[in-house]
Design a protein around this motif. Structure first.
Motif, PDB file in Angstrom:
ATOM      1  N   UNK A  83       0.848  -1.183   0.000  1.00 13.37           N
ATOM      2  CA  UNK A  83       0.000   0.000   0.000  1.00 13.37           C
ATOM      3  C   UNK A  83       0.889   1.240   0.000  1.00 13.37           C
ATOM      4  N   UNK A  84       0.298   2.353  -0.350  1.00 10.56           N
ATOM      5  CA  UNK A  84       0.935   3.652  -0.192  1.00 10.56           C
ATOM      6  C   UNK A  84       0.326   4.296   1.045  1.00 10.56           C
ATOM      7  N   UNK A  85       1.156   4.682   1.989  1.00  3.87           N
ATOM      8  CA  UNK A  85       0.648   5.321   3.201  1.00  3.87           C
ATOM      9  C   UNK A  85       0.352   6.797   2.974  1.00  3.87           C
ATOM     10  N   UNK A  86      -0.673   7.281   3.630  1.00  7.32           N
ATOM     11  CA  UNK A  86      -1.021   8.702   3.593  1.00  7.32           C
ATOM     12  C   UNK A  86      -0.890   9.292   4.991  1.00  7.32           C
ATOM     13  N   UNK A  87      -0.228  10.437   5.072  1.00  4.22           N
ATOM     14  CA  UNK A  87      -0.077  11.120   6.351  1.00  4.22           C
ATOM     15  C   UNK A  87      -0.593  12.545   6.222  1.00  4.22           C
ATOM     16  N   UNK A  88      -1.000  13.101   7.338  1.00  3.37           N
ATOM     17  CA  UNK A  88      -1.359  14.514   7.404  1.00  3.37           C
ATOM     18  C   UNK A  88      -0.148  15.262   7.924  1.00  3.37           C
ATOM     19  N   UNK A  89       0.361  16.207   7.126  1.00  6.39           N
ATOM     20  CA  UNK A  89       1.604  16.870   7.481  1.00  6.39           C
ATOM     21  C   UNK A  89       1.529  17.614   8.811  1.00  6.39           C
ATOM     22  N   UNK A  90       0.372  18.070   9.193  1.00  4.41           N
ATOM     23  CA  UNK A  90       0.231  18.775  10.472  1.00  4.41           C
ATOM     24  C   UNK A  90       0.678  17.889  11.632  1.00  4.41           C
ATOM     25  N   UNK A  91       0.283  16.630  11.594  1.00  5.08           N
ATOM     26  CA  UNK A  91       0.626  15.693  12.669  1.00  5.08           C
ATOM     27  C   UNK A  91       1.976  15.009  12.402  1.00  5.08           C
ATOM     28  N   UNK A  92       2.233  14.670  11.149  1.00  2.00           N
ATOM     29  CA  UNK A  92       3.440  13.937  10.791  1.00  2.00           C
ATOM     30  C   UNK A  92       4.695  14.746  11.119  1.00  2.00           C
TER      31      UNK A  92
END
Length: 392
Positions: A83-92
């Motif tokens: 899979x390709x992971x998705x992150x939210x830059x605010x939290x990451x």
């Protein structure tokens, strides 16, 4: 006295600060605070492995990529066995900064102003956010990881003021319920000159949110209108908008990443965003690690030539991939006829497999030479217009 002063607290700077702190260096990490970079948020499995990214930061696991042509035709590329992971830059990004702090880096909040030198050594001059006062921090080496329009690069590294870039803009929206047009485990990539004349638009799920945006080198393009058109095309006009963000994304690694004295660049400041895809998170972190490795060599030996190691290390591993992606962007992104052919080429199962094997592992796959030959022939035929785009 700090051993290293890192300017910029994104994935590149935070990674460099963490690596240096783990090695026992006294490190400062300066970040402006409150800024969230516009970003689709995709990270490949290799980034998760190499940089020990915890699962709770992965807000979506993408199983399919949909490529959409100018005529609206779609090719679904299924990600086999991963899979390709998705992150939210605010939290990451905040997680990475805080992890650097937990292993010993000192976090500072403010804005970089300049580098000064005197008999005592190298000083980073910065403005503290809380007090508004100028501060001077003595250090042995400076890592500039402060973005595509890096103040460190412009002031300290030859050529650092001439980096080419696209402007990226996106809107974080409240994700709709899954429907015929929106799939929470599918990324949509839109190759359409009406959305972007020279790059692409995207709809990337982020769990209960989604990133919808586009990028372009063309300063005449109305980014907000193009994104509104993309939202309308995807049936997302009525979704609540949570925030809007825009920023430059570099297009080409700089010819020099150090000043031959006491400064080395990393991440967007060094220009390490993948051509064609615009992927930056993994390469930023890899660049931050390379900068930290070079900085540690410099701190041990005192030889400024060690700082050149960062660029050499990075390009040795990723330079060929960047060249291939640059060639692809130059060949296919120039007009809608070429974009139509590019999406058509993505129908080929060998193209799909080799593309995602390379994306997931960040290496060109050489295990199937006949597949490479077949793809090469098809690519030439499309570029010469010998074949017409075909759709199943």
């Amino acid at each position: 006295m700090y051993d290293a002063f890192v300017v910029g607290g994104g994935p590149s700077g935070a990674t460099a600060a963490e690596d240096l702190a783990r090695a026992g260096c006294k490190v400062a990490l300066l970040d402006r605070d409150g800024r969230i970079k516009p970003c689709g948020g995709a990270i490949p499995p290799r980034a998760i492995r190499d940089f020990d990214i915890p699962d709770h930061l992965v807000v979506a696991k993408i199983r399919t990529a949909r490529m959409i042509s100018p005529t609206g035709r779609a090719v679904d590329i299924h990600i086999e066995g991963g899979y390709v992971g998705m992150v939210d830059r605010e939290d990451f990004d905040e997680f990475l900064r805080d992890r650097a702090r937990m292993v010993g880096a000192e976090r500072l909040t403010g804005t970089f102003l300049r580098v000064e030198r005197d008999a005592a050594g190298t000083h980073v001059v910065w403005r503290e956010k809380a007090s508004g006062q100028e501060r001077r921090s003595l250090c042995r080496v400076v890592i500039g990881a402060d973005g595509a329009k890096s103040g460190v690069a412009r002031a300290e590294v030859p050529g650092g003021d001439r980096i080419p870039y696209v402007i990226a803009y996106h809107e974080i929206i409240k994700a709709p319920a899954a429907n015929a047009g929106y799939d929470p485990v599918r990324c949509d990539v839109v190759y359409d000159g009406q959305i972007s004349p020279d790059f692409y638009g995207w709809v990337f799920p982020h769990g209960d949110r989604a990133s919808v945006g586009m990028g372009t080198e063309d300063g005449a393009v109305d980014l907000k209108k193009a994104t509104a058109d993309l939202r309308a095309m995807a049936g997302l006009t009525d979704c609540e908008t949570i925030r809007r963000e825009g920023a430059p994304i570099p297009l080409k690694p700089l010819d020099r990443w150090d000043n031959g004295r006491d400064v080395v660049l990393a991440g967007d400041a060094a220009g390490v965003v993948a051509p064609s895809s615009g992927e930056g998170i993994y390469y930023a972190m890899a660049g931050g690690r390379a900068a930290a490795t070079a900085a540690m060599a410099f701190l041990r030996s005192g030889r400024a030539s060690e700082l050149k190691m960062a660029r050499k290390m990075f390009l040795k591993e990723h330079g060929t991939v960047f060249k291939v992606l640059r060639s692809m962007q130059n060949a296919y992104y120039r007009n809608d006829e070429r974009r139509e052919r590019f999406v058509s080429l993505c129908h080929d199962i060998d193209v799909q497999r080799l593309t995602f094997e390379a994306y997931m592992n960040k290496k060109l796959v050489a295990a199937r030479p006949l597949a490479h030959l077949k793809i090469g022939v098809k690519n030439v035929m499309h570029l010469l217009g010998i074949v017409s785009p075909k759709w199943s």
